[in-house]
Design an enzyme around this catalytic site. Structure first.
Site, mmCIF file in Angstrom:
data_model
loop_
_atom_site.group_PDB
_atom_site.id
_atom_site.type_symbol
_atom_site.label_atom_id
_atom_site.label_comp_id
_atom_site.label_asym_id
_atom_site.label_seq_id
_atom_site.Cartn_x
_atom_site.Cartn_y
_atom_site.Cartn_z
ATOM 1 N N CYS A 138 57.733 12.159 19.084
ATOM 2 C CA CYS A 138 57.364 12.972 17.932
ATOM 3 C C CYS A 138 57.416 14.477 18.219
ATOM 4 O O CYS A 138 58.490 15.039 18.319
ATOM 5 C CB CYS A 138 55.998 12.516 17.420
ATOM 6 S SG CYS A 138 55.686 12.975 15.713
ATOM 7 N N HIS A 156 54.889 6.336 18.157
ATOM 8 C CA HIS A 156 53.633 6.408 18.909
ATOM 9 C C HIS A 156 53.111 4.974 19.033
ATOM 10 O O HIS A 156 53.793 4.015 18.714
ATOM 11 C CB HIS A 156 52.579 7.196 18.109
ATOM 12 C CG HIS A 156 52.846 8.633 17.930
ATOM 13 N ND1 HIS A 156 52.589 9.572 18.901
ATOM 14 C CD2 HIS A 156 53.312 9.332 16.873
ATOM 15 C CE1 HIS A 156 52.870 10.777 18.435
ATOM 16 N NE2 HIS A 156 53.313 10.670 17.214
HETATM 17 N N1 GLN Z 1 54.794 18.626 13.793
HETATM 18 C C1 GLN Z 1 55.048 17.300 13.790
HETATM 19 C C2 GLN Z 1 55.294 16.625 12.482
HETATM 20 O O1 GLN Z 1 54.400 16.329 11.694
HETATM 21 C C3 GLN Z 1 54.523 16.501 14.906
HETATM 22 C C4 GLN Z 1 53.606 15.353 14.576
HETATM 23 C C5 GLN Z 1 53.383 14.424 15.712
HETATM 24 O O2 GLN Z 1 53.679 14.739 16.881
HETATM 25 N N2 GLN Z 1 52.792 13.278 15.450
HETATM 26 O O3 GLN Z 1 56.414 16.372 12.204
#
Ligand code: GLN
Length: 243
Positions: A94, A191
């Site tokens: 992510c 995740h």
């Molecule tokens: N800035 C990011 C997004 O919302 C990262 C989110 C995350 O790492 N879960 O796309």
């Protein structure tokens, strides 16, 4: 043998069970009699490519990504990009995935430069993609994880996708692709934690890391009955919820 795990921004970027990926790498090495050592590399700390065999980089919100992008804007980012070019295995999830790319553009803030080792770009969208994702990966089989992101990531020609989304949004909710693969780098939105439920990816990272350091290695098989059950249950639940 030992496995030296470098955890990029473990204090700053670690959400939705990302820590479980580091624990999984360490345990699966130790269960095979391989010593595991975890070092975090935080803001202001030097990155020494010779000190690590495999890297993990988790997710974070925009605030953390701004600080981390600044930390990587000089020689540290160049050293990290160089290590990945050189074949260092890395799993980036992510927010970490986004910063391996050319840039991430948040909603109402200027673009954050990534280290540009992955040919991907990410731009925040108006809605968040939240939920379970099931991915068919040509390399690793069926993968399952949990996504929560607003950015839409698009792949350039320099990377291949990690896989194709069966359920969930993946990189951008449009092209059906999830994650990116380049050399020994895996970028993904999964995740969850990813690795405990998808041990094929964990073992590939460990094997690649050890082979790079010690010469071609095969890993002793482990009894993955629990892992397989967890994987299959979550896949079944995610697919059932989607229909
Ligand atoms: N800035 C990011 C997004 O919302 C990262 C989110 C995350 O790492 N879960 O796309």
């Amino acid at each position: 043998m030992e496995l030296r795990i470098g955890w990029l921004y473990g204090h700053e970027m670690n959400i939705y069970g990302d820590r479980g990926n580091v624990m999984c790498l360490a345990r699966r090495a130790e269960w095979r009699g391989i010593g595991a050592h975890v070092t975090t590399i935080g803001i202001g700390e030097r990155f020494d490519p010779c000190a690590h065999d495999v890297l993990f980089w988790g997710g974070g919100q925009d605030r953390e990504q701004i600080a981390v992008a600044a930390d990587l804007s000089g020689p540290k980012g160049a050293a990290l990009a160089g290590a990945i070019e050189d074949g260092m295995p890395i799993l980036a999830v992510c927010g970490g995935f986004q910063l391996l790319g050319h840039y991430y553009r948040p909603h109402d803030r200027p673009e954050l430069p990534g280290i540009g080792v992955l040919d991907v770009t990410s731009v925040a969208g108006d809605t968040r993609f939240i939920g379970n994702v099931v991915v068919d990966s040509p390399e690793f089989g069926v993968l399952v994880g949990f996504e929560n992101h607003s950015a839409r990531t698009f792949l350039g020609t320099g990377v291949s996708p990690l896989g194709v989304v069966r359920t969930g949004h993946g990189n951008n909710g449009q092209d059906g692709l999830e994650g990116a693969r380049y050399r020994n780098a895996v970028g993904t939105y999964l995740h969850g934690s990813l690795l405990p439920k998808n041990p094929a990816v964990a073992d590939w990272l460990i094997q690649t890391a050890l082979s790079r350091r010690y010469g071609e290695r095969e890993l002793a098989p482990l009894n993955d009955a629990h892992e397989r059950r967890a994987h299959d249950d979550v896949v079944a639940r995610a697919l059932a919820l989607a229909h």
